[in-house]
Design an enzyme around this catalytic site. Structure first.
Site, mmCIF file in Angstrom:
data_model
loop_
_atom_site.group_PDB
_atom_site.id
_atom_site.type_symbol
_atom_site.label_atom_id
_atom_site.label_comp_id
_atom_site.label_asym_id
_atom_site.label_seq_id
_atom_site.Cartn_x
_atom_site.Cartn_y
_atom_site.Cartn_z
ATOM 1 N N SER A 186 1.016 -1.536 -0.028
ATOM 2 C CA SER A 186 0.249 0.219 -0.105
ATOM 3 C C SER A 186 0.887 1.177 0.250
ATOM 4 C CB SER A 186 -0.966 0.133 1.606
ATOM 5 O OG SER A 186 -1.785 1.060 0.786
ATOM 6 N N HIS A 187 0.517 2.008 0.918
ATOM 7 C CA HIS A 187 1.360 3.579 1.147
ATOM 8 C C HIS A 187 2.630 3.499 1.441
ATOM 9 C CE1 HIS A 187 -1.073 2.095 4.747
ATOM 10 N NE2 HIS A 187 0.437 2.929 5.265
ATOM 11 N N GLU A 191 -11.259 6.920 8.153
ATOM 12 C CA GLU A 191 -10.163 8.143 7.968
ATOM 13 C C GLU A 191 -9.167 8.114 7.211
ATOM 14 O OE1 GLU A 191 -7.516 7.561 10.036
ATOM 15 O OE2 GLU A 191 -8.006 5.122 9.691
ATOM 16 N N ASP A 202 -5.837 2.479 -3.976
ATOM 17 C CA ASP A 202 -6.897 2.046 -3.127
ATOM 18 C C ASP A 202 -7.296 3.478 -2.176
ATOM 19 O OD1 ASP A 202 -5.249 1.596 -1.046
ATOM 20 O OD2 ASP A 202 -6.059 -0.428 -0.748
ATOM 21 N N ARG A 203 -5.894 4.298 -1.825
ATOM 22 C CA ARG A 203 -6.270 5.795 -1.028
ATOM 23 C C ARG A 203 -6.684 6.698 -2.004
ATOM 24 N NH1 ARG A 203 -3.121 4.594 4.485
ATOM 25 N NH2 ARG A 203 -3.683 2.822 4.833
ATOM 26 N N LYS A 249 -11.593 -0.392 -1.521
ATOM 27 C CA LYS A 249 -11.708 1.534 -1.413
ATOM 28 C C LYS A 249 -10.476 1.309 -2.563
ATOM 29 C CE LYS A 249 -7.497 1.920 2.015
ATOM 30 N NZ LYS A 249 -7.948 0.831 2.564
ATOM 31 N N ASP A 272 -0.966 1.317 -3.924
ATOM 32 C CA ASP A 272 -1.623 0.299 -4.720
ATOM 33 C C ASP A 272 -3.173 0.798 -4.822
ATOM 34 O OD1 ASP A 272 -2.390 0.714 -2.253
ATOM 35 O OD2 ASP A 272 -3.710 -1.722 -2.075
ATOM 36 N N ASP A 292 -2.152 6.687 -3.539
ATOM 37 C CA ASP A 292 -1.352 6.039 -2.889
ATOM 38 C C ASP A 292 -0.846 4.511 -3.927
ATOM 39 O OD1 ASP A 292 -3.727 3.988 -2.399
ATOM 40 O OD2 ASP A 292 -2.690 3.379 -0.682
ATOM 41 N N LYS A 330 -2.121 -9.724 -0.150
ATOM 42 C CA LYS A 330 -3.399 -10.553 0.609
ATOM 43 C C LYS A 330 -3.642 -11.352 -0.771
ATOM 44 C CE LYS A 330 -5.853 -6.420 -0.521
ATOM 45 N NZ LYS A 330 -7.215 -4.977 0.064
HETATM 46 C C1 G16 Z 1 -5.448 -0.542 5.373
HETATM 47 C C2 G16 Z 1 -6.439 -1.514 5.867
HETATM 48 C C3 G16 Z 1 -7.205 0.259 5.369
HETATM 49 C C4 G16 Z 1 -6.646 0.577 7.271
HETATM 50 C C5 G16 Z 1 -6.074 1.034 6.918
HETATM 51 C C6 G16 Z 1 -5.245 1.045 8.147
HETATM 52 O O1 G16 Z 1 -5.189 0.195 4.085
HETATM 53 O O2 G16 Z 1 -7.217 -1.535 4.188
HETATM 54 O O3 G16 Z 1 -8.547 -0.828 5.621
HETATM 55 O O4 G16 Z 1 -7.737 1.389 7.265
HETATM 56 O O5 G16 Z 1 -4.906 -0.334 6.645
HETATM 57 O O6 G16 Z 1 -5.006 0.596 9.438
HETATM 58 P P1 G16 Z 1 -4.189 0.234 9.791
HETATM 59 O O7 G16 Z 1 -4.131 1.656 11.057
HETATM 60 O O8 G16 Z 1 -4.172 -0.949 11.305
HETATM 61 O O9 G16 Z 1 -2.696 0.919 10.261
HETATM 62 P P2 G16 Z 1 -4.113 -0.293 3.577
HETATM 63 O O10 G16 Z 1 -4.635 1.184 2.201
HETATM 64 O O11 G16 Z 1 -2.844 0.633 3.725
HETATM 65 O O12 G16 Z 1 -4.555 -1.119 2.390
#
Ligand code: G16
Length: 544
Positions: free
Chosen positions: A113-114, A365, A282-283, A377, A280, A278, A126
């Protein structure tokens, strides 16, 4: 095609976190590490044998090599057909779209992800189920259990598949179909949004936008859709070339990391609209001229305006937000007479609600918003939603959000992250808070009186599954809140997240500065959790 059974041994750290298994690249490159995890997916997901799976990733360092290994494992495990994005690329929402469109038995997405990419940075994997969404806890638990006992994996010995060549290649009995990673997703977006109106907005000559792809996966998607199909001027998409290390940056679309577009939307020469996505895809982050839209507000504005958008014009069935997300969406749902669900952090918790059509829109958030069009997302979807809204309402981002606050009140919101904290210290802090919970209701902190204090637990209204210990909520009378959680996506030590929300119904106070409004809550939050004494940190690493 010769199938080899390779003797292996279990690793004790393959428990998926909030969104899959994330580790340093070097960990994944270690002998048998990736293979064990993927074999555990095949061992527990019986439908994949003789079935179809989608495969793709965000293009970060090690993506291509991992894709080749997974294809050879899939062939050895009897997968009939693997649909893989060209170059090994599929953004996370596009992967979800492909799983749903081609009715596959699930898919594997490679992304951290980010988190930054590169030989010394992060990698992730995943499994998404046939509905296109991240595997629910029952599935990830089963995969994790299997990783603890695995003793061998099966793999075919073969030369690499040409990932750049569109079309079908054969690996023994398994067909490997390399597809255009953008086409199906772009087609879906066309169905949801009024492309004609957005095109007119770009054509008007009165509207300036930039989209920052942060050298990550959305570059090709944004270029094709925003510049190609919608006709925005060339150069609207910046940092649009995906790079294995994201150009050395941190592909996290927030005020701290997407500085380039923050600058473009600041000052007297500020442009009208900017957005970022981000690693991947999704953000998303949404910015107007000198104006930042919090992700929580973005969800609430979308819910209140969905009827103006082509794909949602017949109304929405309900809304959901993750627990730490502000309660702005709850107020909209209330006004519309809809249900608003509060789920634990993690997109996987929205899956059942979406499948059961209890909700149409959901958000978090952590810069995530989405709808029932896929089961992830979706960053670019959110940007197109806002573009469509701007085209229809003919108002600025700021006007739309301020108008929203006038109707519903404003939920000021801030998140403090303390990254790479000592794990034991962070767990001790949470334990300490838990021990104080029962005594908190009724306590007075400055102007704030504690209404309730609990450790959030969620019962899924569709399948009845229960998820406990999902974060500490301290709610104050008047609607303000403090929430504490340990992140489930970090790869070093522990990350403590403190989420602060202050509700303000009085329109005269909506122009106040967020940092100022939050100050008393910040003080309460840091003192209550003894953050400095327990973690040694007097300041957070990042404030968003
Ligand atoms: C993932 C999850 C999200 C979550 C985020 C932050 O996002 O898919 O649902 O809100 O992590 O999670 P945490 O607070 O546990 O770090 P992404 O964009 O990283 O896949």
């Amino acid at each position: 095609m010769e199938i080899s059974s390779i003797t292996s041994h279990p690793f004790d750290d393959q428990k998926p976190g909030t969104s899959g298994l994330r580790k340093k690249v070097k960990v994944f490159q270690g002998p048998n590490y990736l293979e064990n995890f993927v074999q555990s997916i095949f061992d527990t997901q019986a439908d994949l044998k003789g079935g179809v799976m989608a495969l793709g990733g965000d293009g970060r360092f090690y993506n291509r090599q991992a894709i080749q290994i997974i294809i050879r494992l899939a062939a050895a495990n009897g997968v009939a057909r693997v649909i893989v994005g060209q170059g090994g690329i599929l953004s996370t929402p596009a992967a979800s779209c492909v799983i749903r469109k081609y009715k596959t038995n699930g898919g594997i997405i490679l992304s951290a992800s980010h988190n930054p990419g590169g030989p010394d940075e992060d990698f992730g994997i995943k499994f998404n189920t046939a509905n296109g969404g991240p595997a629910p806890e029952g599935v990830t638990e089963a995969i994790f259990e299997r990783t603890k006992t695995i003793s061998e994996y099966r793999i075919v010995e073969a030369t690499d598949i040409d990932l750049d060549q569109l079309g079908i290649q054969q690996l023994g009995d398994t067909s490997i179909e390399v597809i255009d990673p953008v086409a199906d997703y772009a087609e879906l977006m066309k169905q949801l949004f009024d492309f004609e109106r957005i095109h007119q907005l770009f054509n008007s000559g009165l509207f300036q936008m930039r989209f920052d792809a942060m050298h990550a996966v959305t570059g090709p998607y944004a270029k094709r859709i925003i510049e190609g199909i919608l006709g925005a001027e060339p150069g609207t998409v910046i940092n649009g070339e995906p790079k294995e290390d994201f150009g050395g940056g941190h592909p996290d679309p927030n005020l701290a990391h997407a500085k380039e577009i923050v600058k473009l939307t600041s000052g007297i020469n500020a442009i009208d609209f900017a957005a970022a996505s981000d690693g991947d895809g999704d953000r998303n982050m949404i910015l107007g001229r000198n104006f930042f839209v919090t992700p929580s507000d973005s969800l609430a504005v979308m819910a209140a305006n969905a009827h103006l958008i082509k794909g949602y014009k017949s109304g929405i069935s309900g809304v959901a937000r993750s627990m730490p997300t502000s309660q702005a969406a709850d107020r909209v749902a209330d006004a519309l007479g809809l249900e608003c669900y509060e789920t634990p952090t993690g997109w996987k918790f929205f899956g059942n609600l979406l499948d059961a059509r209890k909700i149409t829109l959901c958000g978090e958030e952590s810069f995530g918003t989405g709808s029932d069009h896929v089961r992830e997302k979706d960053g670019l979807w959110a940007v197109l939603f806002w573009l469509n809204l701007l085209a229809v309402r003919q108002e600025s981002v700021e006007q739309i959000v301020r108008d929203h606050w006038r109707k519903f009140g404003r939920n000021f919101y801030t998140r403090y992250d303390y990254e790479a904290v000592d794990k034991a210290a962070a767990e001790g802090l949470m334990e300490h808070l838990r021990s104080r919970l029962s005594a908190l209701p009724g306590s007075q902190f400055g102007n704030y009186t504690v209404d309730y204090a609990d450790d959030f637990a969620y019962t899924d209204p569709v399948d009845g599954s229960i998820s406990k210990n999902q974060g500490i909520r301290i709610g104050f009378s008047g609607g303000s809140r403090i929430v504490y959680r340990l992140s489930g996506t970090g790869t070093v030590g522990a990350t403590l997240r403190v989420y602060l929300e202050a509700y303000e119904p009085d329109p005269d106070k909506h122009t106040l500065e967020t940092a100022k409004v939050m100050q008393p809550l910040v003080q309460i939050a840091t003192e209550l959790a003894e953050i400095e004494a327990r973690t040694g940190r007097s300041e957070p690493t990042v404030i968003t």
